[in-house]
Design an enzyme around this catalytic site. Structure first.
Site, short mmCIF file in Angstrom:
data_model
loop_
_atom_site.label_atom_id
_atom_site.label_comp_id
_atom_site.label_asym_id
_atom_site.label_seq_id
_atom_site.Cartn_x
_atom_site.Cartn_y
_atom_site.Cartn_z
N GLU A 35 -0.51 -5.25 7.99
CA GLU A 35 -0.33 -6.44 7.17
C GLU A 35 1.03 -7.04 7.49
OE1 GLU A 35 0.14 -5.90 2.91
OE2 GLU A 35 -1.07 -7.68 2.55
N CYS A 38 -1.69 -11.15 -0.50
CA CYS A 38 -2.35 -9.89 -0.11
C CYS A 38 -3.76 -10.14 0.39
CB CYS A 38 -2.35 -8.92 -1.27
SG CYS A 38 -2.96 -9.61 -2.80
N THR A 87 0.83 -1.20 0.00
CA THR A 87 0.00 0.00 0.00
C THR A 87 0.87 1.25 0.00
OG1 THR A 87 -1.92 -1.07 0.97
CG2 THR A 87 -1.71 1.28 1.36
N GLU A 126 -3.24 -2.99 -7.01
CA GLU A 126 -3.68 -4.10 -6.16
C GLU A 126 -2.75 -4.11 -4.97
OE1 GLU A 126 -6.29 -5.76 -6.63
OE2 GLU A 126 -6.74 -5.54 -8.76
#
Lengths: 298, 501
Positions: free
Chosen positions: B405, B308, B254, B274
């Site tokens: 994440e 992801c 990101t 993405e």
């Protein structure tokens, strides 16, 4: 009688913002002069502040759950109701558009008619867009899998500067037709038709907060919206190239969906681009529990 | 005679079942693939790519710099005129050829991918490669049917949708977790729609993309249509920022996605991103527990959690939490970690030393913040990059392991009592890529799926992919969709006015 009429002083309207279904003056207490194309004074419009912008986002977020959760059929009915109300106020809008855009009454009449028709066109899209851009995907496996469009959330809309009503309607209607809620910055020089549209929306069964209308300096109001972490998308139609670039950079902070400014002929039939620009696609999978390979007995 | 538990477990040990390395021939060095030729980098720079499971150097690869990016973009620009003018049916045949060659060479490519990436051969063989071929087959079929895709609409006269046109040169930057699959997701729709491509694979996994260059050669693909530039982030940034690139496609973090969004601001470039995720896998009390446990394992331990859309947050209904956790821990104890080329291996190596360090740091943070850490007894190999499958319990929504994440085999477990609470917790994240729902109640699946802010929702399954199905995120998981008819949109513009094709 006639002398009485000549002496009668008309009643001015204090134009106000439309936020959360209410008509506040700007929190800042500021106004600015709005004139017609010849420089004649028309009204003092509220000059919105950053705080007004943030309040509008709060209202739009609050309205999002209900509006996006309403059935598409219901949203279509509400949008059509807006067109009914616009039609009823045709004369007012013709006057305001003639003043705002500096065009004749007859041309303004055509513009208002086109705007009403545009609104009706989008009202009909609410329960069809899902069939156009969604569908079942034929996956290679025992799964049932559907893609459906969903609204992206709160959309900041910079209405076009030079088409105070047809342009405005053309950018607002598609955003809410799909279930988003909107914070709209009216044309800076010609905000009055937009502020009057707020009055129409308030009487059209549209839940408060679904559309919020701000007037003032576009760059000043747009900056906090582009940087706002609770705004999901921004339509930069009303920004010039330099402002659009700055706002797009700010919008990257939370990866807002951005619709860049482009030359648009608002009198032409729009495609679906403004509908799909503010949609997400959700794909839901489920096993089918395929019954095996023995085949049908037929 | 009763067997001791130690004897029992050894009685059921698997013998090693290694896949042969001999099916793949890795050259000692590779160049950049520009305009149909392998070539050195302009500044002569190279880098080494290693096998994460052994740290063995596999090959030395040319490292693209700014001059190479420029050369590749120019090659792609030159090739664009002819490629985009080809009838769609001809482009389709090239893509069908590529798809077929991938099928033919799939064993070789699977072994190569496992060597360079560290993921189990079971996954490259059974998941990556079949999907790679399927993507080329799927988009091959679109190449001559674009008039039916619905993206050719003309605003001036409400034209119905015929004749959409390609954008030009696509600059594509892909990650290391699914090197060949991400290449397929990017290149197949780009070529089908008539665009030409400059693709930068990740610096830790350049090899399968270079083998793909050879597949393009075998398929007779015109020169310059596909260009491959192994390199680091600087090459990626140069590609994204190149003024002659018309379309940017990125899969990765990101943070980088945001940088790309900033760098293309004010340009005409079309972008799809993405990005990261922190997927919620929601288990309701009426879920089939054994299936759910399998789904939880797939959700977070597939590809060592370097996915992801991984289901990295387990949200389990309080009434079944203990039962689910017990079953999950039992199941984790049976996972086999080790040599990725062994056909019995479930969990392979972490892709790089840097990634391993990131995972370790985040897991340590989880412990420091008070979450309870658990891993099955698990012996890690002495060389290579390894991380044991890990659970965190006692996690709250504020914990780092519930928010950031991790991109590794680390599962954070939270609980809930009502469906509303499950939805609220699932949506309480900056991300919105994937989610899972486990329940036997159909109406609950639909109600919850409806409320989840995520681009992919798997109900009673997880981590399923198919070329016909759009994939992509809400919120900070990025924008645009890949796969399906939706995946074409990013590479097409509406038809131009008459005479201006």
């Amino acid at each position: 009688m006639s002398t009485e009429q000549q002496n009668r002083l008309s009643v001015f309207k204090t134009y106000k913002l439309y936020v959360g279904g209410k008509f506040p003056r700007s929190e800042s207490g500021r106004v600015y002069e709005v004139t017609d194309s010849k420089g004649n004074w028309l009204a003092n419009a509220p000059q919105s502040s950053r705080k007004d912008a943030r309040d509008a986002v709060v209202a739009a977020r609050k309205a999002f759950g209900g509006w996006s959760g309403a059935t598409a059929y219901n949203r279509g009915q509400v949008l059509y109701r807006v067109a009914e109300m616009l039609e009823g106020r045709r004369d007012q809008f013709v006057r305001e558009v003639a003043d705002a855009d500096g065009i004749s009454k007859s041309k303004a009449g055509a513009v208002v008619d086109a705007a009403v028709d545009r609104w009706v066109w989008y009202a009909g899209w609410t329960d069809k867009i899902g069939q156009i851009v969604g569908g079942a995907n034929p996956v290679a496996g025992p799964f049932f899998n559907l893609s459906t469009p969903e609204p992206t959330g709160v959309v900041a809309v910079l209405a076009p500067q030079d088409s105070s009503f047809l342009g405005l309607v053309s950018v607002v209607a598609p955003v809410i037709a799909t279930g988003n809620t909107a914070v709209v910055i009216a044309s800076a020089t010609s905000p009055l038709p937009a502020l009057s549209l707020g009055e129409v929306l308030a009487t059209s069964d549209l839940p408060g907060g679904v559309v919020n209308v701000l007037s003032g300096k576009t760059a000043e109001i747009a900056a906090p919206l582009a940087a706002h972490q609770d705004v999901n998308a921004i339509d930069l139609t009303g920004a010039d190239a330099e402002l659009a670039r700055d706002l797009e950079i700010a919008a990257a902070d939370n990866l807002k969906r951005v619709l860049r400014p482009q030359a648009v002929d608002f009198t032409a039939m729009p495609g679906t681009e403004r509908l799909t620009a503010f949609l997400e696609t959700k794909t839901v999978w489920h096993p089918t529990g395929a019954l095996g390979v023995s085949g049908s007995s037929y | 005679m009763a067997l001791s538990s130690a004897a029992l477990s050894s009685a059921f040990e698997y013998a090693p079942a290694p896949e042969s390395r001999s099916v793949v021939d890795i050259a000692p060095s590779y160049g950049l693939f520009i305009d149909g030729e392998f070539t050195e980098a302009a500044d002569g720079k190279v880098f080494k790519t290693v096998s994460p499971s052994t740290e063995e150097v596999l090959s030395e690869v040319a490292r693209a710099g700014t001059a190479d990016v420029d050369r590749a973009v120019q090659a792609a620009r030159k090739a664009f005129a002819k490629w985009s003018a080809l009838p769609g049916s001809e482009r389709a045949k090239y893509l069908f050829r590529i798809a077929r060659i991938i099928q033919e060479r799939s064993r070789e490519l699977a072994v190569l991918e496992t060597l360079d990436n560290g993921k189990p051969i079971k996954e490259t063989r059974d998941a990556d490669l079949p999907l790679v071929a399927a993507h080329f087959f799927y988009y091959a079929g679109w190449a001559d049917k674009l008039d039916h895709a619905g993206f050719g609409r003309r605003t001036a006269d409400g034209h119905s949708g015929a004749n959409p046109r390609p954008l030009g040169v696509a600059g594509q930057v892909i990650p290391w977790n699914f090197p060949l699959l991400m290449l397929a997701w990017k290149i197949a729709p780009a070529l089908a729609t008539g665009n030409t491509v400059v693709l930068k694979p990740a610096e830790t996994t350049p090899l399968s993309a270079l083998f793909f260059a050879d597949i393009c050669r075998q398929a007779g693909l015109p020169k310059g249509v596909v260009n491959i530039l192994p390199g680091y982030g600087d090459a990626g940034a140069a590609l994204v920022g190149h003024p002659d690139v018309d379309k940017v496609a990125f899969t990765g973090s990101t943070a980088v996605g945001k940088a790309i969004a900033r760098s293309v601001a004010g340009t005409e470039k079309k972008v799809t991103l993405e990005l990261g995720g922190k997927g919620a896998n929601i288990v309701f009390d009426d879920a089939p527990i054994d299936q759910a446990v399998e789904g939880i394992v797939t959700g977070i331990f597939f590809n060592q959690g370097q996915v992801c859309c991984a289901g990295s947050r387990l949200l389990v209904q309080e009434s079944v939490q203990e039962e689910v956790l017990d079953a999950l821990k039992r199941r984790l104890s049976t996972l086999r970690l080790g040599d990725p080329l062994d056909k019995n291996t479930d969990i392979g190596a972490i892709n790089s030393a840097e990634q391993l360090a990131r995972i370790q740091k985040l897991a340590d943070t989880g412990e420091a913040e008070g979450a309870e850490r658990w891993s099955p007894a698990c012996e890690l190999p002495t060389s290579g990059y390894w991380f044991a499958p890990t659970l965190f319990t006692g996690v709250t929504q504020a914990h780092t392991v519930a928010r950031d994440e991790i991109f590794g085999p680390v599962l954070s477990v939270l609980s809930f009592r009502t469906p509303d609470e499950a939805v609220a917790k699932a949506n309480n994240t900056q991300y919105g890529l994937s989610a899972g729902i486990w329940t036997e109640k159909g109406s609950r699946i639909l109600a919850v799926a409806n409320k989840l802010r995520a681009g992919v929702v798997w109900a009673n399954t997880f981590n399923k992919f198919d070329p016909t199905s759009p994939f992509g995120g809400y919120k900070e998981s990025g924008y645009g969709r890949e796969g399906g008819r939706h995946g074409l949109e990013a590479y097409l513009a509406p038809s131009s006015p008459e005479g201006k094709r």
